[in-house]
Design an enzyme around this catalytic site. Structure first.
Site, short mmCIF file in Angstrom:
data_model
loop_
_atom_site.label_atom_id
_atom_site.label_comp_id
_atom_site.label_asym_id
_atom_site.label_seq_id
_atom_site.Cartn_x
_atom_site.Cartn_y
_atom_site.Cartn_z
N THR A 126 13.80 -23.43 1.43
CA THR A 126 14.28 -22.71 2.61
C THR A 126 13.26 -22.75 3.74
OG1 THR A 126 14.74 -20.47 3.40
CG2 THR A 126 13.41 -20.61 1.43
N ASP A 127 13.75 -22.65 4.97
CA ASP A 127 12.83 -22.57 6.12
C ASP A 127 12.04 -21.26 6.11
OD1 ASP A 127 14.90 -20.85 6.85
OD2 ASP A 127 15.37 -21.86 8.73
N GLU A 128 12.50 -20.29 5.31
CA GLU A 128 11.80 -18.99 5.30
C GLU A 128 10.38 -19.11 4.75
OE1 GLU A 128 13.92 -15.57 3.96
OE2 GLU A 128 15.77 -16.20 4.93
N TYR A 151 11.35 -12.54 -1.43
CA TYR A 151 12.20 -13.72 -1.66
C TYR A 151 11.49 -15.00 -1.21
CZ TYR A 151 15.52 -17.38 -0.36
OH TYR A 151 16.12 -18.61 -0.20
N LYS A 155 10.06 -18.46 -3.19
CA LYS A 155 10.48 -19.84 -2.90
C LYS A 155 9.26 -20.70 -2.55
CE LYS A 155 14.18 -21.21 -2.79
NZ LYS A 155 15.01 -21.78 -3.90
P1 NAD Z 1 23.58 -17.82 -4.38
O1 NAD Z 1 22.89 -16.53 -4.56
O2 NAD Z 1 24.93 -17.84 -3.76
O3 NAD Z 1 23.70 -18.57 -5.77
C1 NAD Z 1 22.64 -18.65 -6.68
C2 NAD Z 1 23.19 -19.15 -8.01
O4 NAD Z 1 22.09 -19.28 -8.92
C3 NAD Z 1 24.19 -18.20 -8.67
O5 NAD Z 1 25.28 -18.92 -9.18
C4 NAD Z 1 23.40 -17.56 -9.80
O6 NAD Z 1 24.20 -17.17 -10.91
C5 NAD Z 1 22.43 -18.68 -10.17
N1 NAD Z 1 21.20 -18.20 -10.79
C6 NAD Z 1 20.35 -17.25 -10.31
N2 NAD Z 1 19.32 -17.09 -11.17
C7 NAD Z 1 19.50 -17.96 -12.19
C8 NAD Z 1 18.78 -18.29 -13.37
N3 NAD Z 1 17.65 -17.64 -13.69
N4 NAD Z 1 19.25 -19.25 -14.17
C9 NAD Z 1 20.41 -19.90 -13.89
N5 NAD Z 1 21.15 -19.63 -12.79
C10 NAD Z 1 20.70 -18.68 -11.96
O7 NAD Z 1 22.56 -18.72 -3.54
P2 NAD Z 1 22.84 -19.85 -2.45
O8 NAD Z 1 22.96 -19.21 -1.12
O9 NAD Z 1 23.90 -20.75 -2.94
O10 NAD Z 1 21.43 -20.60 -2.48
C11 NAD Z 1 21.20 -21.69 -3.36
C12 NAD Z 1 19.80 -22.20 -3.18
O11 NAD Z 1 19.60 -22.61 -1.82
C13 NAD Z 1 18.72 -21.15 -3.45
O12 NAD Z 1 17.64 -21.79 -4.09
C14 NAD Z 1 18.30 -20.66 -2.07
O13 NAD Z 1 16.96 -20.22 -2.07
C15 NAD Z 1 18.47 -21.94 -1.27
N6 NAD Z 1 18.77 -21.76 0.17
C16 NAD Z 1 19.82 -21.00 0.55
C17 NAD Z 1 20.13 -20.91 1.92
C18 NAD Z 1 21.30 -20.09 2.42
O14 NAD Z 1 21.46 -19.96 3.62
N7 NAD Z 1 22.16 -19.55 1.56
C19 NAD Z 1 19.34 -21.61 2.85
C20 NAD Z 1 18.25 -22.34 2.39
C21 NAD Z 1 17.98 -22.44 1.04
O1 DAU Z 2 16.89 -19.33 6.40
C1 DAU Z 2 17.39 -19.63 5.13
C2 DAU Z 2 17.69 -18.35 4.39
O2 DAU Z 2 18.85 -17.80 5.01
C3 DAU Z 2 17.91 -18.56 2.90
O3 DAU Z 2 16.72 -19.00 2.31
C4 DAU Z 2 18.38 -17.27 2.22
O4 DAU Z 2 18.71 -17.53 0.87
C5 DAU Z 2 19.61 -16.76 2.95
O5 DAU Z 2 20.00 -15.53 2.39
C6 DAU Z 2 19.32 -16.60 4.44
O6 DAU Z 2 18.37 -15.53 4.69
P1 DAU Z 2 18.53 -14.50 5.90
O7 DAU Z 2 17.79 -13.28 5.59
O8 DAU Z 2 18.25 -15.18 7.19
O9 DAU Z 2 20.14 -14.29 5.83
P2 DAU Z 2 21.05 -12.97 5.91
O10 DAU Z 2 22.46 -13.44 5.95
O11 DAU Z 2 20.66 -11.95 4.91
O12 DAU Z 2 20.67 -12.38 7.34
C7 DAU Z 2 20.81 -13.15 8.53
C8 DAU Z 2 20.31 -12.31 9.68
O13 DAU Z 2 21.21 -11.21 9.89
C9 DAU Z 2 18.96 -11.67 9.44
O14 DAU Z 2 18.23 -11.66 10.68
C10 DAU Z 2 19.27 -10.24 9.03
C11 DAU Z 2 20.55 -9.95 9.77
N1 DAU Z 2 21.49 -9.02 9.09
C12 DAU Z 2 21.85 -9.29 7.82
C13 DAU Z 2 22.71 -8.47 7.13
C14 DAU Z 2 23.09 -8.76 5.69
C15 DAU Z 2 22.00 -7.92 9.77
O15 DAU Z 2 21.70 -7.68 10.95
N2 DAU Z 2 22.86 -7.11 9.09
C16 DAU Z 2 23.23 -7.32 7.79
O16 DAU Z 2 23.99 -6.49 7.23
#
Ligand code: NAD
Ligand code: DAU
Length: 337
Positions: A126-128, A151, A155
């Site tokens: 992730t970019d985080e 988190y 990562k």
């Molecule tokens: P998500 O939370 O929707 O899904 C995570 C999945 O992993 C779930 O199906 C969960 O059951 C499984 N899981 C969690 N812990 C586990 C374990 N110990 N063993 C086996 N399975 C397990 O997450 P997502 O949003 O689909 O993100 C997927 C990946 O992409 C993550 O690694 C996250 O850090 C990364 N990522 C997400 C975003 C985003 O915007 N959602 C952006 C950048 C990177």
């Molecule tokens: O940048 C990549 C990341 O993006 C991934 O690595 C993470 O897995 C993914 O969850 C996401 O993280 P963020 O914290 O950026 O996403 P989130 O949707 O939780 O929040 C997006 C923005 O919105 C953040 O600035 C917080 C704000 N927010 C979020 C929620 C849930 C609100 O203002 N209100 C809310 O209720």
């Protein structure tokens, strides 16, 4: 046939990836290892569950014996590690499971990958991990790793561990660092689905702080394409940043969704800020564009409309999710609004 262990394939991005890649290719076999935490949902995979190039295994990536068994049984050559605890707010409420799954789990997979001599290990990151930006500039792959939340620190630890396996053992590791994804099957705790569903249920829209934090949005289908490309052609030992250059302030996103759904702004409620809230993310994707020819196909204006439409049309999918345990989590974080 390429045998790929996809972990976390029942989550948001993993399930989109599996649906995408099995519809596109018939030269791969996917073993989906997922623990089915609150975020894992096999309904996301209904359309491919009987595909002969796919099998599902319920289990934890922390379980080394199980991981070894799967490597041996399916002759695993590639790993795409999506499995993780993914929600920043949950990591603030309690971090242990984040370090278990995201750090220890990745270590188990790396150790198995090393022992079984796999061809490529793709760590989805992730970019985080780069921390927070000021008003100017973009994250490049050269930026320092300075994560701010439990988190993102988990990562970052996984990324550094994966790179150390490349440097020390010559393991064929690649890392993808994505910006914020949106699209179908995203768990409703995340900003975009949470806002869509709250609007549909006439509930308040909790905007953290001043609502001016910026995120850089990428449609999940563009993410899928990049995973496939990096798995095929990504240079080992390399990190690739991936985003669609779509920066938006949170409040702009909320107002846009209200507008798409034809609702006024009275539901918006500014709430206490997220502790340690990163101000701005914005990603420079020129490396993957120049080296691997990746470009995003989807325009934000259309893809956000399609996303809203998907949640409107798939009420059954999210209604099941927001009942039960999710209610407790919501009340704990947001109060009973
Ligand atoms: P998500 O939370 O929707 O899904 C995570 C999945 O992993 C779930 O199906 C969960 O059951 C499984 N899981 C969690 N812990 C586990 C374990 N110990 N063993 C086996 N399975 C397990 O997450 P997502 O949003 O689909 O993100 C997927 C990946 O992409 C993550 O690694 C996250 O850090 C990364 N990522 C997400 C975003 C985003 O915007 N959602 C952006 C950048 C990177
Ligand atoms: O940048 C990549 C990341 O993006 C991934 O690595 C993470 O897995 C993914 O969850 C996401 O993280 P963020 O914290 O950026 O996403 P989130 O949707 O939780 O929040 C997006 C923005 O919105 C953040 O600035 C917080 C704000 N927010 C979020 C929620 C849930 C609100 O203002 N209100 C809310 O209720």
């Amino acid at each position: 046939m390429k045998n790929i262990l996809v972990t976390g394939g029942a989550g948001f991005i993993g399930s989109n990836y599996i649906n995408y890649v099995l519809n596109k290719r018939d030269d791969i076999f996917i073993v989906n290892l997922d623990k089915l935490t609150y975020a894992g949902n096999l309904e996301n995979l209904k359309s491919i569950e009987n595909n002969r190039n796919y099998t599902f295994v319920k289990g934890d990536i922390v379980n080394g014996e199980l991981v070894d068994y799967l490597f041996r049984k399916y002759n695993i050559e590639y790993v795409v590690n999506f499995a993780a605890e993914s929600h920043v707010d949950r990591s603030i409420l309690g971090s242990e499971v984040f370090y278990q799954s995201n750090v220890i789990g990745t270590n188990v997979l790396l150790e198995a990958g090393k022992r079984f001599g796999i061809k490529k290990f793709l760590q989805v990151s992730t970019d985080e991990v780069y921390g927070s930006l000021g008003p100017e500039g973009l994250f490049t792959e050269e930026n320092q790793i300075v994560p701010n939340s439990p988190y993102s620190s988990s990562k970052a630890a996984a990324d550094l561990m994966a790179l150390s396996f490349y440097h020390t053992h010559g393991m064929p590791v690649v890392i993808t660092r994505y910006s914020n994804n949106y699209g179908p099957y995203q768990f409703p705790e995340k900003l975009i689905p949470l806002m869509i569903i709250n609007i549909l249920n006439d509930k308040k829209l909790p905007v953290y702080g001043d609502g001016l934090n910026v995120r850089d949005w990428i449609y999940v289908l563009d993410h899928n394409k990049a995973v496939d490309l990096v798995l095929e052609n990504g240079k080992i030992g390399n990190v690739y940043n991936i985003g669609a250059s779509q920066e938006m302030k949170n409040i702009e996103i909320v107002k846009l969704i209200l507008n798409i759904l034809g609702k006024d702004e009275s539901l918006i409620e500014y709430v206490k800020d997220r502790p340690g809230h990163d101000r701005r993310y914005a990603i420079d994707s020129s490396k993957i564009q120049n080296e691997l020819g990746w470009t995003p196909d989807y325009k934000f204006e259309q893809a956000i409309q399609d996303t809203v439409k998907w949640y409107v049309e798939n009420k059954n999918w999210w209604e099941r999710i927001i009942s039960g345990d999710y209610q407790k989590y919501y009340a704990n974080l947001y109060g009973n609004k």
